[in-house]
Design a protein around this motif. Structure first.
Motif, PDB file in Angstrom:
ATOM      1  N   ILE A 167      44.258  -6.534  81.970  1.00  0.00           N
ATOM      2  CA  ILE A 167      44.605  -7.077  80.767  1.00  0.00           C
ATOM      3  C   ILE A 167      44.439  -6.212  79.484  1.00  0.00           C
ATOM      4  CG2 ILE A 167      45.036  -9.392  81.570  1.00  0.00           C
ATOM      5  CD1 ILE A 167      42.398 -10.188  79.972  1.00  0.00           C
ATOM      6  N   ARG A 168      43.313  -5.408  79.464  1.00  0.00           N
ATOM      7  CA  ARG A 168      43.021  -4.638  78.587  1.00  0.00           C
ATOM      8  C   ARG A 168      43.368  -3.233  78.530  1.00  0.00           C
ATOM      9  NH1 ARG A 168      39.353  -8.645  78.950  1.00  0.00           N
ATOM     10  NH2 ARG A 168      38.755  -9.975  77.138  1.00  0.00           N
ATOM     11  N   SER A 169      44.447  -2.869  79.395  1.00  0.00           N
ATOM     12  CA  SER A 169      44.959  -1.656  80.062  1.00  0.00           C
ATOM     13  C   SER A 169      44.917  -0.452  78.692  1.00  0.00           C
ATOM     14  CB  SER A 169      46.138  -1.809  80.543  1.00  0.00           C
ATOM     15  OG  SER A 169      46.834  -0.489  80.968  1.00  0.00           O
ATOM     16  N   VAL A 170      44.372   0.516  78.987  1.00  0.00           N
ATOM     17  CA  VAL A 170      44.517   1.700  78.198  1.00  0.00           C
ATOM     18  C   VAL A 170      45.605   2.354  78.423  1.00  0.00           C
ATOM     19  CG1 VAL A 170      43.441   3.910  77.685  1.00  0.00           C
ATOM     20  CG2 VAL A 170      41.914   1.966  78.392  1.00  0.00           C
ATOM     21  N   VAL A 171      46.250   2.263  79.613  1.00  0.00           N
ATOM     22  CA  VAL A 171      47.677   2.936  79.868  1.00  0.00           C
ATOM     23  C   VAL A 171      48.716   2.168  79.033  1.00  0.00           C
ATOM     24  CG1 VAL A 171      49.291   3.804  81.728  1.00  0.00           C
ATOM     25  CG2 VAL A 171      46.660   3.543  82.213  1.00  0.00           C
ATOM     26  N   PHE A 287      43.967 -15.082  80.354  1.00  0.00           N
ATOM     27  CA  PHE A 287      44.889 -14.500  79.503  1.00  0.00           C
ATOM     28  C   PHE A 287      46.093 -14.144  80.620  1.00  0.00           C
ATOM     29  CE2 PHE A 287      41.271 -13.448  77.356  1.00  0.00           C
ATOM     30  CZ  PHE A 287      41.425 -13.079  76.155  1.00  0.00           C
ATOM     31  N   VAL A 288      47.471 -14.150  79.778  1.00  0.00           N
ATOM     32  CA  VAL A 288      48.722 -13.835  80.765  1.00  0.00           C
ATOM     33  C   VAL A 288      49.287 -12.831  79.943  1.00  0.00           C
ATOM     34  CG1 VAL A 288      48.735 -15.966  81.756  1.00  0.00           C
ATOM     35  CG2 VAL A 288      49.976 -15.787  79.539  1.00  0.00           C
ATOM     36  N   MET A 289      50.148 -12.212  80.441  1.00  0.00           N
ATOM     37  CA  MET A 289      50.820 -11.320  79.775  1.00  0.00           C
ATOM     38  C   MET A 289      52.281 -11.732  79.660  1.00  0.00           C
ATOM     39  SD  MET A 289      49.666  -8.205  78.953  1.00  0.00           S
ATOM     40  CE  MET A 289      51.112  -7.371  78.911  1.00  0.00           C
ATOM     41  N   PRO A 290      53.091 -11.386  78.316  1.00  0.00           N
ATOM     42  CA  PRO A 290      54.392 -11.661  78.310  1.00  0.00           C
ATOM     43  C   PRO A 290      55.361 -10.672  79.005  1.00  0.00           C
ATOM     44  CG  PRO A 290      53.778 -10.417  76.558  1.00  0.00           C
ATOM     45  CD  PRO A 290      52.405 -10.482  77.329  1.00  0.00           C
ATOM     46  N   GLU A 291      56.557 -10.887  78.977  1.00  0.00           N
ATOM     47  CA  GLU A 291      57.439  -9.927  79.867  1.00  0.00           C
ATOM     48  C   GLU A 291      57.797  -8.873  78.958  1.00  0.00           C
ATOM     49  OE1 GLU A 291      61.850 -10.091  82.031  1.00  0.00           O
ATOM     50  OE2 GLU A 291      61.380 -11.706  80.533  1.00  0.00           O
ATOM     51  N   LEU A 292      57.242  -7.701  79.694  1.00  0.00           N
ATOM     52  CA  LEU A 292      57.255  -6.490  79.027  1.00  0.00           C
ATOM     53  C   LEU A 292      58.628  -6.023  79.155  1.00  0.00           C
ATOM     54  CD1 LEU A 292      54.109  -4.737  80.151  1.00  0.00           C
ATOM     55  CD2 LEU A 292      54.284  -5.718  78.096  1.00  0.00           C
ATOM     56  N   PRO A 293      59.227  -4.914  78.292  1.00  0.00           N
ATOM     57  CA  PRO A 293      60.467  -4.501  78.090  1.00  0.00           C
ATOM     58  C   PRO A 293      60.770  -3.373  79.585  1.00  0.00           C
ATOM     59  CG  PRO A 293      59.398  -3.632  76.497  1.00  0.00           C
ATOM     60  CD  PRO A 293      58.766  -4.514  76.970  1.00  0.00           C
ATOM     61  N   GLY A 304      50.108  -4.444  88.557  1.00  0.00           N
ATOM     62  CA  GLY A 304      48.949  -5.603  88.626  1.00  0.00           C
ATOM     63  C   GLY A 304      48.792  -6.447  87.303  1.00  0.00           C
ATOM     64  N   ASP A 305      47.661  -6.917  87.028  1.00  0.00           N
ATOM     65  CA  ASP A 305      47.505  -7.491  85.837  1.00  0.00           C
ATOM     66  C   ASP A 305      47.746  -6.899  84.460  1.00  0.00           C
ATOM     67  OD1 ASP A 305      46.895  -9.752  87.152  1.00  0.00           O
ATOM     68  OD2 ASP A 305      44.800  -9.501  86.722  1.00  0.00           O
ATOM     69  N   GLY A 315      48.790 -18.774  91.893  1.00  0.00           N
ATOM     70  CA  GLY A 315      48.004 -18.399  93.007  1.00  0.00           C
ATOM     71  C   GLY A 315      48.468 -16.989  93.793  1.00  0.00           C
ATOM     72  N   GLN A 316      48.892 -16.096  92.887  1.00  0.00           N
ATOM     73  CA  GLN A 316      49.655 -15.065  93.269  1.00  0.00           C
ATOM     74  C   GLN A 316      49.233 -13.640  92.729  1.00  0.00           C
ATOM     75  OE1 GLN A 316      52.466 -13.646  95.702  1.00  0.00           O
ATOM     76  NE2 GLN A 316      51.755 -15.646  96.668  1.00  0.00           N
ATOM     77  N   GLY A 317      48.033 -13.791  91.907  1.00  0.00           N
ATOM     78  CA  GLY A 317      47.695 -12.663  91.107  1.00  0.00           C
ATOM     79  C   GLY A 317      47.396 -11.338  92.108  1.00  0.00           C
ATOM     80  N   ALA A 318      46.424 -11.506  93.161  1.00  0.00           N
ATOM     81  CA  ALA A 318      46.062 -10.489  93.850  1.00  0.00           C
ATOM     82  C   ALA A 318      47.190 -10.067  94.819  1.00  0.00           C
ATOM     83  CB  ALA A 318      44.955 -10.928  94.811  1.00  0.00           C
ATOM     84  N   SER A 319      47.937 -10.992  95.248  1.00  0.00           N
ATOM     85  CA  SER A 319      49.028 -10.634  96.398  1.00  0.00           C
ATOM     86  C   SER A 319      50.268  -9.851  95.298  1.00  0.00           C
ATOM     87  CB  SER A 319      49.694 -11.926  96.837  1.00  0.00           C
ATOM     88  OG  SER A 319      48.781 -12.492  97.637  1.00  0.00           O
ATOM     89  N   GLN A 320      50.459 -10.174  94.123  1.00  0.00           N
ATOM     90  CA  GLN A 320      51.558  -9.404  93.437  1.00  0.00           C
ATOM     91  C   GLN A 320      50.985  -8.155  93.007  1.00  0.00           C
ATOM     92  OE1 GLN A 320      54.486 -10.474  92.679  1.00  0.00           O
ATOM     93  NE2 GLN A 320      53.779 -11.904  94.458  1.00  0.00           N
ATOM     94  N   GLY A 321      49.761  -7.971  92.908  1.00  0.00           N
ATOM     95  CA  GLY A 321      49.020  -6.571  92.703  1.00  0.00           C
ATOM     96  C   GLY A 321      49.360  -5.818  94.086  1.00  0.00           C
TER      97      GLY A 321
END
Length: 422
Positions: A167-171, A287-293, A304-305, A315-321
């Motif tokens: 969630i604090r992604s430098v990228v 924390f959650v992320m909004p939908e990014l453009p 991932g996150d 229940g899908q955080g790891a599976s979606q990553g």
């Protein structure tokens, strides 16, 4: 081909495994993670099984679509992960008085996150993960991206930089700058919990499940952690709280006191044992992320996150990553067969978003539709919550007969997408 992955968590490691499997010849991959990430000691061998036992840490629930990805990448890896977890076939929803409300049927594998990390590590070459802080990633229009380090060592240039740095992604910062619309938001909820040395009750051994207790003061849950040890119990509690002031940390002793006050007197005897032994191994503001453009451009892509941190309700955080890692690798492999490296990278980043964003957004919206009630609740609101859960879970069970979130097959979806472009 040079690929740099920022982050050695679940998404980053799975992406590396997928890239090495599907791209021939395998690309030159470097993974960078903070020295304290996952509590690994850089002077130790991460693949040493003793490291898994040193810190069982936080747990998660890996659903069958996540396990399917691991099976695609390496059946032995899937088997190892499955053996390290505590396979369950359903959730049990109960009241604070230990009355069963509903069973929600879902295949899920509770597992220690560090155990899962180590299983993934063992599928990669030694020394691929480098313990160094990435200060900045520069995404340059028409040029390869640059990775800069906090210790001042020389910059690295890569054909592709994968942001698996949470969630604090430098990228993500390198892609969107300080745009507030592209930053994570705090849900107002915090999760606490850990792993305790408690003999699993017979009802959990006979009927393996994840148990969720709801009451007027919050929620509490527990399950087994691993098939290999019947004396490891994973527990958690989610509650409403403000974040500490900037620069300050959560008061550990206060949180432990509040945990015991919230669930004191709840009927299940195992909850009382948990409260007596609890040390709060882990504290997680949610924390959650909004939908990014978009999820990437100019040689940088988010997985991932970093791209789509989801509410734990999904229940899908790891599976979606895991799905992200496999889809990205499959698309890049296909495009490299048709294009030069630079063109293949940019096309794959665009294709990756096209294949994945609708799937993830649907899960995000569904999870966010659950609005946690304000705590503590009066008795009548508590009973309304129980009635809602009773009906809601039955509806979810009915809907799962027609469409399940864990039915999604990454390989099949990529093949379908690529066939449309032919």
């Amino acid at each position: 081909m040079k690929i740099i992955i920022i982050g050695a968590g679940l998404s980053g490691l799975c992406t590396a495994i997928a890239l090495r499997k599907y791209i021939n010849p395998p690309p030159d991959i470097e993974i960078y993670c903070k020295p304290d990430e996952e509590s690994f000691n850089p002077n130790e061998t991460p693949s040493d099984p003793a490291n898994r036992r040193r810190n069982l840490g936080a747990g998660l629930g890996l659903q069958s679509n996540g396990l399917r990805v691991l099976g695609d990448l390496d059946p032995k890896l899937k088997d190892k992960v499955y053996a390290s977890g505590f396979p369950c076939t359903h959730f049990k929803w109960k009241t604070s008085g230990n009355v069963l409300l509903s069973r929600e049927y879902v295949d899920v594998l509770p597992i220690s996150r560090p155990l899962l990390i180590d299983c993934l590590m063992e599928s990669l070459p030694d020394k691929m993960v480098k313990y160094k802080v990435v200060k900045r990633v520069v995404a340059r229009d028409g040029e390869r991206p640059v990775v800069q380090f906090a210790d001042g060592t020389p910059d690295k240039v890569a054909d592709l930089v994968v942001g698996a740095d949470g969630i604090r992604s430098v990228v993500r910062q390198g892609l969107f700058g300080d745009d507030k619309r592209c930053k994570p938001s705090y849900l107002g909820l915090c999760g606490v919990g850990g792993v305790l040395d408690i003999r699993l009750p017979q009802h959990l051994l006979d009927d393996a499940s994840m148990l969720f207790f709801m009451g007027s003061t919050g929620s509490f849950g527990y399950t087994g952690l691993t098939q290999a040890d019947k004396n490891k119990l994973l527990y958690w509690s989610i509650y409403e709280t403000d974040l500490p002031e900037r620069g300050k940390k959560f008061d550990h002793d206060l949180l432990l006191k509040q945990l015991r006050e919230r669930h004191n007197g709840w009927a299940d005897p195992l909850i009382g044992k948990c409260l007596a032994k609890a040390e709060l191994d882990n504290i997680y503001p949610i924390f959650v992320m909004p939908e990014l453009p978009h999820w990437g451009q100019n040689g940088c892509v988010l997985v991932g996150d970093a791209a789509h941190a989801l509410s734990p309700r999904s229940g899908q955080g790891a599976s979606q990553g895991f799905e992200d890692g496999e889809v990205l690798a499959l698309l890049l492999a296909a495009n490299l067969r048709e294009c030069e490296v630079g063109e293949a990278v940019e096309k794959s980043i665009a294709d990756f978003y096209n294949v994945r964003h609708a799937r993830v957004d649907k899960i995000r919206i569904k999870a966010m539709a659950w609005k946690d009630p304000k705590m503590p609740m009066p008795w009548w609101k508590t009973y309304l919550l129980y009635a809602f859960l009773f009906v809601y879970v039955k509806v979810m069970n009915l809907m799962s007969l027609f469409q399940r979130v864990d039915d999604w097959d990454a390989k099949a979806e990529v093949e379908k997408y690529l066939s449309k472009g032919e």
